[in-house]
Design a protein around this motif. Sequence first.
Motif, PDB file in Angstrom:
ATOM      1  N   PHE A 117     -10.108   0.543  -2.053  1.00 54.77           N
ATOM      2  CA  PHE A 117     -10.402  -0.831  -1.638  1.00 54.77           C
ATOM      3  C   PHE A 117     -11.907  -1.046  -1.554  1.00 54.77           C
ATOM      4  O   PHE A 117     -12.665  -0.136  -1.236  1.00 54.77           O
ATOM      5  CB  PHE A 117      -9.782  -1.135  -0.273  1.00 54.77           C
ATOM      6  CG  PHE A 117      -8.372  -1.630  -0.363  1.00 54.77           C
ATOM      7  CD1 PHE A 117      -8.108  -2.925  -0.777  1.00 54.77           C
ATOM      8  CD2 PHE A 117      -7.315  -0.811  -0.039  1.00 54.77           C
ATOM      9  CE1 PHE A 117      -6.810  -3.397  -0.868  1.00 54.77           C
ATOM     10  CE2 PHE A 117      -6.013  -1.260  -0.125  1.00 54.77           C
ATOM     11  CZ  PHE A 117      -5.754  -2.557  -0.540  1.00 54.77           C
ATOM     12  N   TRP A 138     -12.327   2.877   7.610  1.00 58.52           N
ATOM     13  CA  TRP A 138     -12.576   2.130   6.391  1.00 58.52           C
ATOM     14  C   TRP A 138     -12.968   3.072   5.252  1.00 58.52           C
ATOM     15  O   TRP A 138     -12.493   2.940   4.127  1.00 58.52           O
ATOM     16  CB  TRP A 138     -13.654   1.061   6.601  1.00 58.52           C
ATOM     17  CG  TRP A 138     -14.035   0.395   5.318  1.00 58.52           C
ATOM     18  CD1 TRP A 138     -15.198   0.552   4.630  1.00 58.52           C
ATOM     19  CD2 TRP A 138     -13.235  -0.499   4.546  1.00 58.52           C
ATOM     20  NE1 TRP A 138     -15.179  -0.197   3.484  1.00 58.52           N
ATOM     21  CE2 TRP A 138     -13.976  -0.861   3.408  1.00 58.52           C
ATOM     22  CE3 TRP A 138     -11.958  -1.037   4.703  1.00 58.52           C
ATOM     23  CZ2 TRP A 138     -13.490  -1.724   2.426  1.00 58.52           C
ATOM     24  CZ3 TRP A 138     -11.471  -1.903   3.724  1.00 58.52           C
ATOM     25  CH2 TRP A 138     -12.231  -2.236   2.615  1.00 58.52           C
ATOM     26  N   ILE A 191     -11.214  -9.325   2.360  1.00 61.93           N
ATOM     27  CA  ILE A 191     -11.174  -8.454   3.532  1.00 61.93           C
ATOM     28  C   ILE A 191     -12.360  -8.769   4.440  1.00 61.93           C
ATOM     29  O   ILE A 191     -12.219  -8.790   5.671  1.00 61.93           O
ATOM     30  CB  ILE A 191     -11.156  -6.964   3.121  1.00 61.93           C
ATOM     31  CG1 ILE A 191      -9.936  -6.672   2.239  1.00 61.93           C
ATOM     32  CG2 ILE A 191     -11.146  -6.064   4.347  1.00 61.93           C
ATOM     33  CD1 ILE A 191      -9.957  -5.313   1.571  1.00 61.93           C
ATOM     34  N   TYR A 193      -0.994  -3.046   2.050  1.00 63.74           N
ATOM     35  CA  TYR A 193      -1.171  -1.591   2.094  1.00 63.74           C
ATOM     36  C   TYR A 193      -1.163  -1.083   3.537  1.00 63.74           C
ATOM     37  O   TYR A 193      -0.607  -0.025   3.821  1.00 63.74           O
ATOM     38  CB  TYR A 193      -2.459  -1.188   1.379  1.00 63.74           C
ATOM     39  CG  TYR A 193      -2.270  -0.955  -0.093  1.00 63.74           C
ATOM     40  CD1 TYR A 193      -2.279   0.332  -0.625  1.00 63.74           C
ATOM     41  CD2 TYR A 193      -2.073  -2.015  -0.964  1.00 63.74           C
ATOM     42  CE1 TYR A 193      -2.107   0.555  -1.969  1.00 63.74           C
ATOM     43  CE2 TYR A 193      -1.889  -1.805  -2.324  1.00 63.74           C
ATOM     44  CZ  TYR A 193      -1.900  -0.525  -2.822  1.00 63.74           C
ATOM     45  OH  TYR A 193      -1.719  -0.296  -4.154  1.00 63.74           O
ATOM     46  N   PHE A 215      -4.800  -5.936   1.052  1.00 61.53           N
ATOM     47  CA  PHE A 215      -5.161  -4.971   2.091  1.00 61.53           C
ATOM     48  C   PHE A 215      -4.094  -4.949   3.177  1.00 61.53           C
ATOM     49  O   PHE A 215      -3.658  -3.882   3.610  1.00 61.53           O
ATOM     50  CB  PHE A 215      -6.527  -5.343   2.670  1.00 61.53           C
ATOM     51  CG  PHE A 215      -7.087  -4.358   3.648  1.00 61.53           C
ATOM     52  CD1 PHE A 215      -7.207  -3.014   3.338  1.00 61.53           C
ATOM     53  CD2 PHE A 215      -7.521  -4.778   4.899  1.00 61.53           C
ATOM     54  CE1 PHE A 215      -7.742  -2.097   4.234  1.00 61.53           C
ATOM     55  CE2 PHE A 215      -8.055  -3.880   5.812  1.00 61.53           C
ATOM     56  CZ  PHE A 215      -8.161  -2.543   5.476  1.00 61.53           C
ATOM     57  N   TRP A 251      -9.864   4.807   4.092  1.00 67.87           N
ATOM     58  CA  TRP A 251      -8.982   3.873   3.393  1.00 67.87           C
ATOM     59  C   TRP A 251      -9.504   3.616   1.976  1.00 67.87           C
ATOM     60  O   TRP A 251      -8.728   3.534   1.034  1.00 67.87           O
ATOM     61  CB  TRP A 251      -8.872   2.576   4.195  1.00 67.87           C
ATOM     62  CG  TRP A 251      -7.583   1.879   3.931  1.00 67.87           C
ATOM     63  CD1 TRP A 251      -7.398   0.840   3.083  1.00 67.87           C
ATOM     64  CD2 TRP A 251      -6.307   2.191   4.470  1.00 67.87           C
ATOM     65  NE1 TRP A 251      -6.082   0.470   3.081  1.00 67.87           N
ATOM     66  CE2 TRP A 251      -5.387   1.282   3.913  1.00 67.87           C
ATOM     67  CE3 TRP A 251      -5.839   3.142   5.366  1.00 67.87           C
ATOM     68  CZ2 TRP A 251      -4.039   1.292   4.233  1.00 67.87           C
ATOM     69  CZ3 TRP A 251      -4.496   3.156   5.682  1.00 67.87           C
ATOM     70  CH2 TRP A 251      -3.620   2.247   5.128  1.00 67.87           C
ATOM     71  N   CYS A 252     -10.827   3.493   1.855  1.00 63.39           N
ATOM     72  CA  CYS A 252     -11.429   3.308   0.522  1.00 63.39           C
ATOM     73  C   CYS A 252     -11.182   4.528  -0.357  1.00 63.39           C
ATOM     74  O   CYS A 252     -10.880   4.399  -1.540  1.00 63.39           O
ATOM     75  CB  CYS A 252     -12.929   3.082   0.634  1.00 63.39           C
ATOM     76  SG  CYS A 252     -13.378   1.542   1.380  1.00 63.39           S
TER      77      CYS A 252
END
Length: 192
Positions: free
Chosen positions: A167, A158, A144, A179, A176, A161-162
């Motif tokens: 991730f 971000w 990524i 998803y 990534f 998303w984590c």
Amino acid sequence: MSSYTLVSSGIAALAGAVILLRDGEVAGADITILEERHQSGGAFDAHGSAEDRYFLSGSHMLEAMYQCTVDVLDDIPSASDPTISVPEEANPAAAEWRWDNEVRLVNLDGSRPDAHAMGFTEHDRIDLLALIGGSERRLGDKRITDCFAAHFFETTFWLEWCALFAFEPWHSAIEFRRYLRRFIDHFSAIDV
């Protein structure tokens, strides 16, 4: 008669066991599931009790789009009432006890970040669109971090998303991308 050994007790192995039982007509005694950890379930690692609260490391979305998962769960009897399936037990409970997730992220000072202000720069947006719209073949073994500038990893997007999918910046860019494409419809409500 053949025997089958499934390594890991994650959702893929458990689904494989159900399909062997249901579609392959394999006897349960002929299926062995090996698990290194002290608990089964892989990413479905929920545990706890009504008294002590339940813990789930991520908000796993079991929506109608997970047709294969729902199909497999339809063949698994409820632990509390074997005459009904897991979805037949879970769906009324989910309707009665609605999800009460007020916030996905909290700042160190206890305040809530503005999740709708994703924090993107124009460059972040271009990189994101290039990843989503580009082909997997060109990504190869990229991470990524190979697809985004350092600023992207400081955005609220971000961080969310984590929190949602676990991730890390060094994970596969292809994974990534998959998803992002699969859950693009959740972008507008990622904070709920």
